[in-house]
Design a protein around this motif. Structure first.
Motif: not given
Length: 177
Positions: A14-17, A19-20, A41
């Motif tokens: 997942d791209d949000d994961v 980024m974090a 992204v």
């Protein structure tokens, strides 16, 4: 064997994961070598701490070059070499005939800027015909994200941090081979 030739590959789905995870890895002061994603992204370059691109500056310079080429070309062709009376437009002075030349000036500005930017991007990225792909994992062209970080002295700690950030797979790779 040298430690510097070893890297750790962390796979995310997942791209949000991702980024974090990038923010967490940077906060822990580990060096991120590269990130491979199946699509751009937004904000990833800033999160990685990469310097802003200078491609816009080169686009402006290439546009100015196109404008100069258009101006010199039209002055030579339409005024010096072969002046013609087309629709009553003056052919004895470039300045008086310039309103008719504006579309040509615009088109050559865009043409030079676009084409030279693409060439600059390919040269800067070292992309040329028949170049072998440098992608370490084929899944990153479909639906996975890969973060490649330099392996430090405490690899177990790095593995734990990466797993805690949501990596579904973490492996140690020797880049020398």
């Amino acid at each position: 064997m040298e430690e510097s030739s070893k890297v750790i590959h962390a796979i995310y789905t997942d791209d949000d994961v991702l980024m974090a995870a990038v923010k967490k890895v940077r906060a822990e002061r580990y060096h991120i070598e590269e990130i491979y994603t199946p699509f751009p992204v937004h904000g990833l370059d800033k999160a990685m701490g990469l310097a802003p691109t200078r491609l816009a500056i080169t686009a402006f310079i290439y546009g100015v070059i196109g404008l100069v080429v258009a101006t010199v070309m039209m002055d030579y062709i339409m005024i010096e070499d072969w002046p013609q009376n087309i629709g009553g437009k003056p052919s004895f002075s470039y300045i008086e005939g310039m309103p008719a030349f504006v579309p040509i000036m615009f088109e050559l500005t865009v043409f030079f800027s676009a084409h030279l930017m693409v060439i600059t991007f390919y040269l800067r990225s070292k992309l040329w015909p028949f170049k072998e792909a440098e992608n370490p994992d084929v899944r990153t062209t479909d639906d996975h994200f890969l973060m490649e970080i330099s392996a430090g002295h405490n690899i177990d700690e790095q593995f734990d941090i990466l797993r805690n950030t949501g990596a579904v797979e973490v492996t140690l790779i020797d880049k020398a081979h």
